[in-house]
Design a protein around this motif. Structure first.
Motif, short mmCIF file in Angstrom:
data_model
loop_
_atom_site.label_atom_id
_atom_site.label_comp_id
_atom_site.label_asym_id
_atom_site.label_seq_id
_atom_site.Cartn_x
_atom_site.Cartn_y
_atom_site.Cartn_z
N LYS A 148 52.13 99.40 33.11
CA LYS A 148 52.58 98.51 34.19
C LYS A 148 51.48 97.50 34.51
O LYS A 148 50.30 97.84 34.58
CB LYS A 148 52.90 99.34 35.43
CG LYS A 148 53.36 98.52 36.63
CD LYS A 148 53.62 99.42 37.82
CE LYS A 148 54.03 98.62 39.05
NZ LYS A 148 54.29 99.50 40.22
N GLY A 149 51.87 96.26 34.70
CA GLY A 149 50.91 95.23 35.06
C GLY A 149 50.32 94.49 33.87
O GLY A 149 49.57 93.53 34.05
N THR A 150 50.66 94.92 32.65
CA THR A 150 50.19 94.20 31.46
C THR A 150 51.35 93.42 30.86
O THR A 150 52.51 93.80 31.01
CB THR A 150 49.62 95.16 30.40
OG1 THR A 150 50.69 96.00 29.91
CG2 THR A 150 48.53 96.04 30.98
N TYR A 151 51.02 92.33 30.17
CA TYR A 151 52.06 91.51 29.55
C TYR A 151 52.35 91.96 28.12
O TYR A 151 53.37 91.55 27.54
CB TYR A 151 51.63 90.04 29.55
CG TYR A 151 51.55 89.44 30.93
CD1 TYR A 151 52.71 89.11 31.64
CD2 TYR A 151 50.33 89.20 31.54
CE1 TYR A 151 52.64 88.57 32.91
CE2 TYR A 151 50.25 88.65 32.81
CZ TYR A 151 51.41 88.34 33.49
OH TYR A 151 51.34 87.81 34.74
N GLY A 152 51.47 92.79 27.56
CA GLY A 152 51.68 93.20 26.19
C GLY A 152 51.44 92.06 25.22
O GLY A 152 50.83 91.05 25.56
N PHE A 153 51.95 92.20 24.01
CA PHE A 153 51.73 91.16 23.00
C PHE A 153 53.02 90.46 22.59
O PHE A 153 53.03 89.66 21.67
CB PHE A 153 51.02 91.75 21.77
CG PHE A 153 51.68 92.99 21.19
CD1 PHE A 153 52.70 92.89 20.26
CD2 PHE A 153 51.26 94.25 21.57
CE1 PHE A 153 53.30 94.01 19.72
CE2 PHE A 153 51.84 95.39 21.03
CZ PHE A 153 52.87 95.27 20.10
#
Length: 289
Positions: A148-153
């Motif tokens: 949660k809170g990350t945009y990923g790739f």
């Protein structure tokens, strides 16, 4: 270990449990992208406590594909299958989402699970309890965790890929070879033009394991040896190289949850600044990589 061409998809079915949160939306983007590049089936499962069905809350597959410029604006639902993927949305009813998800996996095969995790909770939902042995033995899936809170790739906005720095912790056991091959396939299938894969060994240089490193056009392999607490060193390295992904081979014969519970992978997962790809050492995907 068998050798399978990176041009041959090994993923046939992708499973995405969703709680309709923003974090799950990010995980959905990664699941959908994986289905597209692998030409695979995608199942989106939501667990509700009552039988009030609200299908409008499910992430819009067709709307997302239109936004990604993969379908025209006047497309219909049937056009999705023309992209080579099949999508199924499943609404389950149960007081315990974990039991519902694992029960589904007992009856339905999945090659890759993509799910969001909440690191602010004491334990992530999917690792919060023991799973019955009969279910766990059948759940040795490769799993992509999106904190949660990350945009990923994978961009939810346009489907673009941002994968330039990958971290793979290596040790004598379990072998990091399945993780290396999984990353190689991921880079190739996503058409990532350039970047660096950092192999991190925590310990003595003399105990550095021998691994086969495939040639990947435009990509470099960088091996780093450091001392210290294993988890702290892994997380510090992830921050130092601005990792877009951490890939780890996991031990454990009890499936994708128990392979992480109490292990280095789970401890990394609870603090990772980026997505974590976990490949069970004794799982089917590890044998095919």
């Amino acid at each position: 270990m068998s050798t399978v061409s990176v041009d041959v998809p090994v993923l046939k079915h992708i499973f995405h449990p969703s709680d309709f949160s923003a974090a799950s939306d990010t995980a959905f983007a990664h699941a959908l992208k994986a289905a597209l590049v692998a030409q695979a089936g995608l199942t989106i499962l939501h667990v509700a406590k009552d039988e009030k069905r609200d299908w409008t809350n499910f992430p819009g597959v067709r709307e997302t594909l239109i936004r990604w410029d993969l379908l025209p604006r006047n497309s219909v639902t049937a056009d999705v299958s023309r992209l080579g993927i099949g999508v199924e949305k499943v609404q389950a009813f149960h007081d315990d989402p974990v039991e519902s998800v694992t029960a589904y996996l007992e009856k339905h095969h999945a090659d890759l699970i993509v799910l969001a995790t909440d690191q602010n909770k004491e334990r992530t939902l999917w690792l919060s309890r023991s799973i019955a042995a009969p279910i766990a033995r059948k759940s040795r899936q490769m799993t992509l965790f999106i904190p949660k809170g990350t945009y990923g790739f994978v961009s939810m906005k346009d489907g673009s890929i941002t994968l330039k720095n990958v971290l793979i912790p290596i040790a004598a056991a379990p072998s990091a070879q399945p993780a290396i091959h999984a990353v190689m396939r991921l880079i190739h299938r996503l058409n990532c033009p350039s970047g660096t894969v950092t192999l991190l060994h925590v310990g003595d240089k003399n105990s550095l394991p021998h691994l086969q490193l495939p040639d990947i056009k435009g990509w470099n392999w960088n091996t780093v040896v450091r001392n210290g607490d294993i988890i702290d060193v892994i997380l510090d390295m992830a921050s130092e190289i601005k990792a877009d992904l951490i890939a780890m081979t996991t031990e454990g014969r009890n499936g994708f949850l128990d392979a992480l519970r109490g292990s280095h992978s789970e401890r990394v997962l609870r603090r990772t600044p980026c997505p974590l790809l976990a490949i069970p050492a004794d799982g089917l995907m590890a044998s095919m990589m």
